[in-house]
Motif scaffolding. Structure first.
Motif, PDB file in Angstrom:
ATOM      1  N   VAL A 201       1.286 -15.773  -3.570  1.00  0.00           N
ATOM      2  CA  VAL A 201       0.776 -14.518  -3.012  1.00  0.00           C
ATOM      3  C   VAL A 201       0.013 -14.829  -1.715  1.00  0.00           C
ATOM      4  CG1 VAL A 201      -0.740 -12.524  -3.400  1.00  0.00           C
ATOM      5  CG2 VAL A 201       0.598 -13.497  -5.308  1.00  0.00           C
ATOM      6  N   PRO A 202       0.390 -14.180  -0.611  1.00  0.00           N
ATOM      7  CA  PRO A 202      -0.310 -14.452   0.654  1.00  0.00           C
ATOM      8  C   PRO A 202      -1.736 -13.888   0.644  1.00  0.00           C
ATOM      9  CG  PRO A 202       1.237 -12.640   0.942  1.00  0.00           C
ATOM     10  CD  PRO A 202       1.461 -13.183  -0.443  1.00  0.00           C
ATOM     11  N   ASP A 203      -2.584 -14.456   1.456  1.00  0.00           N
ATOM     12  CA  ASP A 203      -3.968 -13.981   1.599  1.00  0.00           C
ATOM     13  C   ASP A 203      -3.992 -12.929   2.694  1.00  0.00           C
ATOM     14  OD1 ASP A 203      -6.646 -13.543   1.844  1.00  0.00           O
ATOM     15  OD2 ASP A 203      -7.185 -15.633   2.274  1.00  0.00           O
ATOM     16  N   VAL A 204      -4.213 -11.675   2.293  1.00  0.00           N
ATOM     17  CA  VAL A 204      -4.217 -10.576   3.275  1.00  0.00           C
ATOM     18  C   VAL A 204      -5.579  -9.902   3.360  1.00  0.00           C
ATOM     19  CG1 VAL A 204      -1.749 -10.152   3.029  1.00  0.00           C
ATOM     20  CG2 VAL A 204      -3.349  -8.953   1.523  1.00  0.00           C
ATOM     21  N   VAL A 205      -6.613 -10.460   2.733  1.00  0.00           N
ATOM     22  CA  VAL A 205      -7.947  -9.865   2.765  1.00  0.00           C
ATOM     23  C   VAL A 205      -8.461  -9.849   4.207  1.00  0.00           C
ATOM     24  CG1 VAL A 205     -10.335 -10.097   2.007  1.00  0.00           C
ATOM     25  CG2 VAL A 205      -8.459 -10.508   0.390  1.00  0.00           C
ATOM     26  N   CYS A 206      -8.930  -8.684   4.593  1.00  0.00           N
ATOM     27  CA  CYS A 206      -9.469  -8.425   5.926  1.00  0.00           C
ATOM     28  C   CYS A 206      -8.390  -8.330   7.009  1.00  0.00           C
ATOM     29  CB  CYS A 206     -10.511  -9.460   6.341  1.00  0.00           C
ATOM     30  SG  CYS A 206     -12.044  -9.356   5.371  1.00  0.00           S
ATOM     31  N   ASP A 207      -7.103  -8.394   6.592  1.00  0.00           N
ATOM     32  CA  ASP A 207      -6.027  -8.181   7.561  1.00  0.00           C
ATOM     33  C   ASP A 207      -5.808  -6.683   7.740  1.00  0.00           C
ATOM     34  OD1 ASP A 207      -5.693 -10.875   7.730  1.00  0.00           O
ATOM     35  OD2 ASP A 207      -3.811 -10.958   6.590  1.00  0.00           O
ATOM     36  N   PRO A 208      -5.388  -6.283   8.927  1.00  0.00           N
ATOM     37  CA  PRO A 208      -5.026  -4.871   9.106  1.00  0.00           C
ATOM     38  C   PRO A 208      -3.954  -4.464   8.098  1.00  0.00           C
ATOM     39  CG  PRO A 208      -5.143  -5.974  11.223  1.00  0.00           C
ATOM     40  CD  PRO A 208      -5.255  -7.055  10.170  1.00  0.00           C
ATOM     41  N   ILE A 209      -3.983  -3.218   7.682  1.00  0.00           N
ATOM     42  CA  ILE A 209      -3.096  -2.749   6.621  1.00  0.00           C
ATOM     43  C   ILE A 209      -1.631  -3.013   6.957  1.00  0.00           C
ATOM     44  CG2 ILE A 209      -2.295  -0.742   5.320  1.00  0.00           C
ATOM     45  CD1 ILE A 209      -5.075  -1.705   4.539  1.00  0.00           C
ATOM     46  N   SER A 210      -1.224  -2.679   8.183  1.00  0.00           N
ATOM     47  CA  SER A 210       0.196  -2.855   8.541  1.00  0.00           C
ATOM     48  C   SER A 210       0.598  -4.324   8.495  1.00  0.00           C
ATOM     49  CB  SER A 210       0.448  -2.275   9.937  1.00  0.00           C
ATOM     50  OG  SER A 210      -0.371  -2.935  10.906  1.00  0.00           O
ATOM     51  N   GLU A 211      -0.254  -5.214   8.966  1.00  0.00           N
ATOM     52  CA  GLU A 211       0.052  -6.641   8.930  1.00  0.00           C
ATOM     53  C   GLU A 211       0.088  -7.145   7.488  1.00  0.00           C
ATOM     54  OE1 GLU A 211      -2.460  -8.975  11.383  1.00  0.00           O
ATOM     55  OE2 GLU A 211      -2.149  -7.743  13.176  1.00  0.00           O
ATOM     56  N   ALA A 212      -0.844  -6.667   6.668  1.00  0.00           N
ATOM     57  CA  ALA A 212      -0.916  -7.094   5.272  1.00  0.00           C
ATOM     58  C   ALA A 212       0.366  -6.722   4.526  1.00  0.00           C
ATOM     59  CB  ALA A 212      -2.123  -6.475   4.593  1.00  0.00           C
ATOM     60  N   ARG A 213       0.850  -5.504   4.763  1.00  0.00           N
ATOM     61  CA  ARG A 213       2.080  -5.074   4.093  1.00  0.00           C
ATOM     62  C   ARG A 213       3.262  -5.959   4.498  1.00  0.00           C
ATOM     63  NH1 ARG A 213       2.256  -0.239   1.523  1.00  0.00           N
ATOM     64  NH2 ARG A 213       4.516  -0.118   1.931  1.00  0.00           N
ATOM     65  N   SER A 214       3.359  -6.278   5.789  1.00  0.00           N
ATOM     66  CA  SER A 214       4.453  -7.125   6.273  1.00  0.00           C
ATOM     67  C   SER A 214       4.397  -8.511   5.641  1.00  0.00           C
ATOM     68  CB  SER A 214       4.405  -7.250   7.795  1.00  0.00           C
ATOM     69  OG  SER A 214       4.624  -5.980   8.405  1.00  0.00           O
ATOM     70  N   GLU A 215       3.207  -9.093   5.526  1.00  0.00           N
ATOM     71  CA  GLU A 215       3.070 -10.422   4.934  1.00  0.00           C
ATOM     72  C   GLU A 215       3.506 -10.422   3.466  1.00  0.00           C
ATOM     73  OE1 GLU A 215      -0.499 -12.814   5.769  1.00  0.00           O
ATOM     74  OE2 GLU A 215      -1.105 -11.146   7.065  1.00  0.00           O
ATOM     75  N   ILE A 216       3.118  -9.368   2.761  1.00  0.00           N
ATOM     76  CA  ILE A 216       3.469  -9.282   1.339  1.00  0.00           C
ATOM     77  C   ILE A 216       4.982  -9.164   1.167  1.00  0.00           C
ATOM     78  CG2 ILE A 216       3.288  -7.844  -0.733  1.00  0.00           C
ATOM     79  CD1 ILE A 216       0.403  -7.147   0.223  1.00  0.00           C
ATOM     80  N   ILE A 217       5.604  -8.337   2.003  1.00  0.00           N
ATOM     81  CA  ILE A 217       7.062  -8.157   1.931  1.00  0.00           C
ATOM     82  C   ILE A 217       7.783  -9.459   2.286  1.00  0.00           C
ATOM     83  CG2 ILE A 217       9.026  -6.985   2.992  1.00  0.00           C
ATOM     84  CD1 ILE A 217       7.183  -4.498   3.242  1.00  0.00           C
ATOM     85  N   ASP A 218       7.311 -10.136   3.335  1.00  0.00           N
ATOM     86  CA  ASP A 218       7.951 -11.391   3.755  1.00  0.00           C
ATOM     87  C   ASP A 218       7.881 -12.465   2.669  1.00  0.00           C
ATOM     88  OD1 ASP A 218       8.564 -10.237   6.154  1.00  0.00           O
ATOM     89  OD2 ASP A 218       6.920 -11.168   7.276  1.00  0.00           O
ATOM     90  N   ALA A 219       6.883 -12.371   1.800  1.00  0.00           N
ATOM     91  CA  ALA A 219       6.734 -13.345   0.715  1.00  0.00           C
ATOM     92  C   ALA A 219       7.617 -13.009  -0.483  1.00  0.00           C
ATOM     93  CB  ALA A 219       5.279 -13.427   0.283  1.00  0.00           C
ATOM     94  N   GLY A 220       8.396 -11.924  -0.389  1.00  0.00           N
ATOM     95  CA  GLY A 220       9.264 -11.535  -1.489  1.00  0.00           C
ATOM     96  C   GLY A 220       8.552 -10.710  -2.537  1.00  0.00           C
TER      97      GLY A 220
END
Length: 277
Positions: A201-220
């Motif tokens: 699971v990627p670390d998206v805490v404090c990331d902008p919402i749009s960037e966080a969603r992209s990181e989560i999707i890219d991780a499958g």
């Protein structure tokens, strides 16, 4: 006219004269009989002479010793036998251990004397008998090995692979495929499932919402917003918190819930207290 009678004395033989025609016929019969007997005698003499000459000129057929060709390749065995003046009959059969093309039996056996020009038989292997490969996909490794062994095959695990459909420890794939005709004793290659693919699971805490969603999707993984909350560390509009937390191992396709930050929680204004004398 005077007639004179003569009396024949008793016991006197009477000579009967043979007609000339019958005498000639009898002579002709004697001549033909002599000719036939002569021809028969000449024929017997000729036949006896023939066998006598034959026995003198051909005292008997030559014999050769049967060589040992078991274990030889078919072409080599045929060449050797023909060089000894023998005619070769080739038969083909399956054999559990003899490789394809190798002689595993001969008739007559090695060392026996046979007439030159005689026919001898060699039996050439077609290889081991072939059996149908059973279907072991989605069976446990232990069960698959037992079924293949019962069918006369070995099993080789060639690797492991994640699968969302096949439970961990079960066979994902096999080669050759089920139903293939394979020589008995051959190996069947299988790949074993490690279960669903695990991703970090990627670390998206404090990331902008749009960037966080992209990181989560890219991780499958699948992003999902769980609400909003105050955060002292993360600015408003970023991810205040996530679940599961960063770097945890989860199955591919799992949901990661994030919470939108509302920024720091407002502090209450101090209330001024007025004291009356």
């Amino acid at each position: 006219t005077e007639h004179i009678s003569r009396t024949r004395p008793e016991g006197t033989a009477v000579m009967t004269q043979v007609p000339p025609e019958e005498e000639e016929e009898e002579q002709r019969r004697r001549v033909w009989l002599i000719v036939l007997v002569s021809l028969l005698v000449l024929g017997l003499i000729g036949l006896a002479a023939f066998f006598l000459v034959r026995s003198l000129l051909d005292p008997g057929a030559e014999t050769v010793t049967m060589p040992d060709v078991v274990g030889e390749q078919e072409d080599d065995a045929v060449q050797l036998l023909e060089s000894r003046g023998l005619r070769v009959n080739v038969e083909n059969e399956t054999h559990p251990t003899a490789p394809r093309g190798e002689v595993f039996d001969q008739n007559p056996d090695a060392g026996q004397d046979v007439e030159e020009g005689a026919e001898v038989t060699i039996t050439v292997s077609r290889g081991p008998p072939k059996e149908s490969v059973p279907d072991v996909v989605n069976q446990s490794e232990e069960s698959a090995r037992a079924e293949l062994d019962a069918a006369g095959f070995g099993m080789v695990v060639t690797g492991e692979q994640a699968s969302s459909e096949i439970p961990a420890g079960n066979v994902i794939s096999q080669e050759p495929a089920a139903g293939t005709r394979l020589a008995e004793g051959s190996d069947v290659n299988v790949v074993i499932s490690t279960g669903p693919e695990q991703v970090s699971v990627p670390d998206v805490v404090c990331d902008p919402i749009s960037e966080a969603r992209s990181e989560i999707i890219d991780a499958g993984l699948s992003p999902q917003e769980g609400g909003s909350e105050f955060s002292e560390e993360c600015p408003e509009g970023t991810v205040a918190r996530q679940d599961p937390g960063p770097n945890q191992q989860v199955e591919a396709g799992s949901t990661v819930t994030y919470y939108r930050s509302k920024g720091p929680e407002p502090t209450a204004e101090p209330t001024e207290t007025i004291t009356t004398p």
